[in-house]
Enzyme design. Sequence first.
Site, PDB file in Angstrom:
ATOM      1  N   LYS A  22      45.831  12.873  82.582  1.00  0.00           N
ATOM      2  CA  LYS A  22      46.598  13.347  83.722  1.00  0.00           C
ATOM      3  C   LYS A  22      45.853  13.081  84.308  1.00  0.00           C
ATOM      4  O   LYS A  22      45.871  12.460  86.137  1.00  0.00           O
ATOM      5  CB  LYS A  22      47.264  14.642  83.789  1.00  0.00           C
ATOM      6  CG  LYS A  22      46.994  14.996  84.753  1.00  0.00           C
ATOM      7  CD  LYS A  22      48.109  16.400  84.555  1.00  0.00           C
ATOM      8  CE  LYS A  22      47.628  17.995  84.872  1.00  0.00           C
ATOM      9  NZ  LYS A  22      46.448  18.218  86.142  1.00  0.00           N
ATOM     10  N   ASN A  23      44.218  13.367  84.817  1.00  0.00           N
ATOM     11  CA  ASN A  23      43.474  13.353  85.965  1.00  0.00           C
ATOM     12  C   ASN A  23      42.551  12.226  86.197  1.00  0.00           C
ATOM     13  O   ASN A  23      42.343  12.259  86.985  1.00  0.00           O
ATOM     14  CB  ASN A  23      42.732  15.076  85.948  1.00  0.00           C
ATOM     15  CG  ASN A  23      43.449  16.290  85.684  1.00  0.00           C
ATOM     16  OD1 ASN A  23      44.132  16.343  86.448  1.00  0.00           O
ATOM     17  ND2 ASN A  23      42.641  17.496  85.874  1.00  0.00           N
ATOM     18  N   ARG A  99      48.717  18.485  94.341  1.00  0.00           N
ATOM     19  CA  ARG A  99      47.614  18.207  95.020  1.00  0.00           C
ATOM     20  C   ARG A  99      47.069  16.541  95.268  1.00  0.00           C
ATOM     21  O   ARG A  99      46.270  15.687  95.654  1.00  0.00           O
ATOM     22  CB  ARG A  99      46.397  19.529  94.669  1.00  0.00           C
ATOM     23  CG  ARG A  99      46.920  20.217  95.439  1.00  0.00           C
ATOM     24  CD  ARG A  99      45.795  21.109  95.092  1.00  0.00           C
ATOM     25  NE  ARG A  99      44.951  21.021  95.477  1.00  0.00           N
ATOM     26  CZ  ARG A  99      43.606  20.971  96.578  1.00  0.00           C
ATOM     27  NH1 ARG A  99      44.981  22.064  97.736  1.00  0.00           N
ATOM     28  NH2 ARG A  99      43.174  20.422  97.178  1.00  0.00           N
ATOM     29  N   CYS A 123      47.169  26.545  96.121  1.00  0.00           N
ATOM     30  CA  CYS A 123      48.356  27.010  94.489  1.00  0.00           C
ATOM     31  C   CYS A 123      48.047  27.800  94.104  1.00  0.00           C
ATOM     32  O   CYS A 123      46.862  28.859  94.305  1.00  0.00           O
ATOM     33  CB  CYS A 123      48.061  25.630  93.694  1.00  0.00           C
ATOM     34  SG  CYS A 123      46.412  25.321  93.040  1.00  0.00           S
ATOM     35  N   ARG A 128      41.935  25.669  97.500  1.00  0.00           N
ATOM     36  CA  ARG A 128      41.941  24.361  97.160  1.00  0.00           C
ATOM     37  C   ARG A 128      42.233  23.575  98.949  1.00  0.00           C
ATOM     38  O   ARG A 128      43.092  23.432  99.139  1.00  0.00           O
ATOM     39  CB  ARG A 128      43.101  24.378  96.187  1.00  0.00           C
ATOM     40  CG  ARG A 128      42.245  25.078  95.424  1.00  0.00           C
ATOM     41  CD  ARG A 128      43.437  24.566  93.737  1.00  0.00           C
ATOM     42  NE  ARG A 128      43.336  23.136  93.354  1.00  0.00           N
ATOM     43  CZ  ARG A 128      43.510  22.645  92.999  1.00  0.00           C
ATOM     44  NH1 ARG A 128      44.837  22.492  91.846  1.00  0.00           N
ATOM     45  NH2 ARG A 128      43.093  21.310  91.754  1.00  0.00           N
ATOM     46  N   ASP A 335      39.346  24.129  83.760  1.00  0.00           N
ATOM     47  CA  ASP A 335      40.444  23.720  82.588  1.00  0.00           C
ATOM     48  C   ASP A 335      41.014  23.868  81.755  1.00  0.00           C
ATOM     49  O   ASP A 335      42.064  23.408  80.749  1.00  0.00           O
ATOM     50  CB  ASP A 335      41.030  21.654  83.410  1.00  0.00           C
ATOM     51  CG  ASP A 335      40.918  21.713  84.559  1.00  0.00           C
ATOM     52  OD1 ASP A 335      40.984  22.345  85.707  1.00  0.00           O
ATOM     53  OD2 ASP A 335      41.435  20.645  84.785  1.00  0.00           O
ATOM     54  N   ARG A 427      53.561  19.757  83.343  1.00  0.00           N
ATOM     55  CA  ARG A 427      52.757  18.247  84.369  1.00  0.00           C
ATOM     56  C   ARG A 427      51.722  18.055  83.685  1.00  0.00           C
ATOM     57  O   ARG A 427      51.173  17.365  84.295  1.00  0.00           O
ATOM     58  CB  ARG A 427      52.867  19.875  85.976  1.00  0.00           C
ATOM     59  CG  ARG A 427      53.258  20.314  86.774  1.00  0.00           C
ATOM     60  CD  ARG A 427      53.089  21.209  87.712  1.00  0.00           C
ATOM     61  NE  ARG A 427      51.682  20.236  87.738  1.00  0.00           N
ATOM     62  CZ  ARG A 427      50.544  20.554  88.090  1.00  0.00           C
ATOM     63  NH1 ARG A 427      50.506  22.085  88.711  1.00  0.00           N
ATOM     64  NH2 ARG A 427      49.709  19.694  88.847  1.00  0.00           N
TER      65      ARG A 427
HETATM   66  N1  EPU Z   1      36.735  22.488  97.511  1.00  0.00           N
HETATM   67  C1  EPU Z   1      36.212  22.429  98.438  1.00  0.00           C
HETATM   68  N2  EPU Z   1      36.346  21.500  99.688  1.00  0.00           N
HETATM   69  C2  EPU Z   1      36.662  20.666  99.534  1.00  0.00           C
HETATM   70  C3  EPU Z   1      37.739  20.346  98.109  1.00  0.00           C
HETATM   71  C4  EPU Z   1      37.607  21.572  96.915  1.00  0.00           C
HETATM   72  O1  EPU Z   1      35.506  23.699  99.178  1.00  0.00           O
HETATM   73  O2  EPU Z   1      37.463  19.671 100.445  1.00  0.00           O
HETATM   74  C5  EPU Z   1      36.159  23.181  96.654  1.00  0.00           C
HETATM   75  C6  EPU Z   1      37.201  23.838  95.791  1.00  0.00           C
HETATM   76  O3  EPU Z   1      38.436  25.053  96.252  1.00  0.00           O
HETATM   77  C7  EPU Z   1      36.966  24.108  94.277  1.00  0.00           C
HETATM   78  C8  EPU Z   1      35.359  23.147  93.913  1.00  0.00           C
HETATM   79  O4  EPU Z   1      35.357  22.204  95.204  1.00  0.00           O
HETATM   80  O5  EPU Z   1      35.805  25.738  94.440  1.00  0.00           O
HETATM   81  C9  EPU Z   1      35.626  22.304  93.273  1.00  0.00           C
HETATM   82  O6  EPU Z   1      37.313  21.818  93.255  1.00  0.00           O
HETATM   83  P1  EPU Z   1      37.600  20.146  93.527  1.00  0.00           P
HETATM   84  O7  EPU Z   1      38.052  19.201  94.800  1.00  0.00           O
HETATM   85  O8  EPU Z   1      36.460  19.238  92.039  1.00  0.00           O
HETATM   86  O9  EPU Z   1      39.400  19.845  92.739  1.00  0.00           O
HETATM   87  P2  EPU Z   1      39.888  19.608  92.569  1.00  0.00           P
HETATM   88  O10 EPU Z   1      39.061  17.376  92.816  1.00  0.00           O
HETATM   89  O11 EPU Z   1      40.852  20.060  93.367  1.00  0.00           O
HETATM   90  C10 EPU Z   1      40.000  18.014  89.968  1.00  0.00           C
HETATM   91  C11 EPU Z   1      41.317  18.758  89.006  1.00  0.00           C
HETATM   92  C12 EPU Z   1      40.917  20.638  88.348  1.00  0.00           C
HETATM   93  C13 EPU Z   1      40.402  20.993  88.283  1.00  0.00           C
HETATM   94  C14 EPU Z   1      39.330  20.369  89.062  1.00  0.00           C
HETATM   95  C15 EPU Z   1      37.499  20.694  88.553  1.00  0.00           C
HETATM   96  C16 EPU Z   1      42.748  16.566  89.485  1.00  0.00           C
HETATM   97  C17 EPU Z   1      44.465  16.274  89.756  1.00  0.00           C
HETATM   98  N3  EPU Z   1      42.931  17.216  89.207  1.00  0.00           N
HETATM   99  O12 EPU Z   1      40.594  18.959  91.199  1.00  0.00           O
HETATM  100  O13 EPU Z   1      42.897  19.663  87.110  1.00  0.00           O
HETATM  101  O14 EPU Z   1      40.509  22.229  87.976  1.00  0.00           O
HETATM  102  O15 EPU Z   1      38.692  19.102  89.271  1.00  0.00           O
HETATM  103  O16 EPU Z   1      37.219  20.337  87.715  1.00  0.00           O
HETATM  104  O17 EPU Z   1      41.723  15.900  88.758  1.00  0.00           O
HETATM  105  C18 EPU Z   1      43.815  20.730  86.267  1.00  0.00           C
HETATM  106  O18 EPU Z   1      44.332  20.016  85.414  1.00  0.00           O
HETATM  107  O19 EPU Z   1      45.270  21.231  85.269  1.00  0.00           O
HETATM  108  C19 EPU Z   1      43.844  20.964  87.141  1.00  0.00           C
HETATM  109  C20 EPU Z   1      43.233  22.005  88.399  1.00  0.00           C
END
Ligand code: EPU
Length: 451
Positions: A22-23, A99, A123, A128, A335, A427
């Site tokens: 998915k991701n 997101r 969320c 996030r 995850d 999802r």
């Molecule tokens: N963060 C910031 N600022 C930003 C972005 C992130 O401070 O602009 C922080 C977040 O709050 C968090 C950390 O950085 O503490 C890491 O967040 P990240 O941005 O890496 O998460 P994401 O890209 O929004 C993806 C996956 C998530 C997974 C996370 C961590 C996708 C679509 N989503 O989210 O997947 O948990 O990376 O590996 O790729 C899931 O599949 O259930 C899921 C939530």
Amino acid sequence: MDAFVIHGGQRLRGRVRIQGSKNAALPLMTVAILTDDEVVLHDVPRLTDVDNLASLLNTLGCRVRQGEGNGPDHGQTLHLRVEDPTADTAEYDIVRRMRATFNVLGPMLARRGKAVVSMPGGCNIGDRPVDLHLRGLRALGARIELDGGYIHATVPESGRLRGARVFLGGSMGPTVTGTANVMSAATLAEGTTILESAACEPEIVDLADLLNRMGARIGGAGTPRLTIEGVESLHGAEHAVIADRIEAGTYIMAAAVTNGDVVIDNCPVDALTAALDRLVEIGIEITPVESPLDRSGAVATGPASGMGQSVRVASRRRLNPITVTTQPHPGFPTDLQAQIMVLLAVADGNSIITEKIFPDRFLHVAELLRMGASLVRNGSSVLISGVRELIGAPVMASDLRASAGLVLAGLGARGVTTINRVYHLDRGYEKMEVNLQNLGARIERVKRPAV
Ligand code: EPU
């Protein structure tokens, strides 16, 4: 609203094939905006997140249609092609649902010069923020303003983003979708971009692979430093999505919590090193076995297929307690945190889980307490005292991975567990109850009034 009813205590046995990630699939779909040619993606999982993103892309003038190809067990083939490059607004109604839709921002900006994208909002797993996405795009010269809940982004007057050196680390480490957003935008920038503290997740490597197939020049994917030499334009490409490491980890743990014996096909072992390390430490036997024939008729085994091996998972005794700390890749993935908590809840002693990515991602704790687990949360850690067994109860799914944890708990528990709101699971897990039924689980999907 659907619910799962699980009669626990059945040992899982048989084979299950892991779907496309998915991701990985979601950011791969968004980069179709970067070209006028067709992008073809194979092994795309059939999930509501994929459907939602396809709807958004359609509103942005990028037509997504299902193609022939890929059998019932091999996801779907999607054909994506921009038909109307003038649309520039990603509406709140769709972006708020998930997101990953925010990842249209970088490609729209780079290709169309302008993007208006709703802020995604919080969320269930935490606040996030998207500050790092915006910092990266600003460093490439984008003008970005927030107005009425929407990000309004435009390229500099030259008409193109310009390469820059960008530090993308935040207080919680690198950002996965932020890296994808900025990396995608930088492919069409003027000059070279260096992204420091980039996410190293396999999904980023997969995205870089597709972008390079489309004519981008990205080096260093899978390391914290990405080098992206901007090009004038990108062309179409065909690509198969990598296997879903989180789904694989979830089924490995489903086998373990039921003391089962299951072969996981298309298991991306190379992307699961930290998780497999912890699972072996817990006492689960994980051994490579011969894979079924792949589509070309060859047996897909050996190091070259480390992203799609077959492994046999067996667990016959009480599990060992361990410590687990979630970290950015190649560390233990957040995850899989809820799922491993379920295993540790029935291990033989005390364990500690510390969440270093999303410190509040513990909505499953209260539900597991209702099933007899002994858990004490202290800030971003949970102390787990293993109990002999969990006991079935009605519980509430709250987010995707917490829900997966509850399914595992229900499979291992004595008695009946009802999990409400399983739309969260839809999802990210394709036909989860069917896969589990095929492995011998007593699980069914029922319609329930909304709770
Ligand atoms: N963060 C910031 N600022 C930003 C972005 C992130 O401070 O602009 C922080 C977040 O709050 C968090 C950390 O950085 O503490 C890491 O967040 P990240 O941005 O890496 O998460 P994401 O890209 O929004 C993806 C996956 C998530 C997974 C996370 C961590 C996708 C679509 N989503 O989210 O997947 O948990 O990376 O590996 O790729 C899931 O599949 O259930 C899921 C939530």
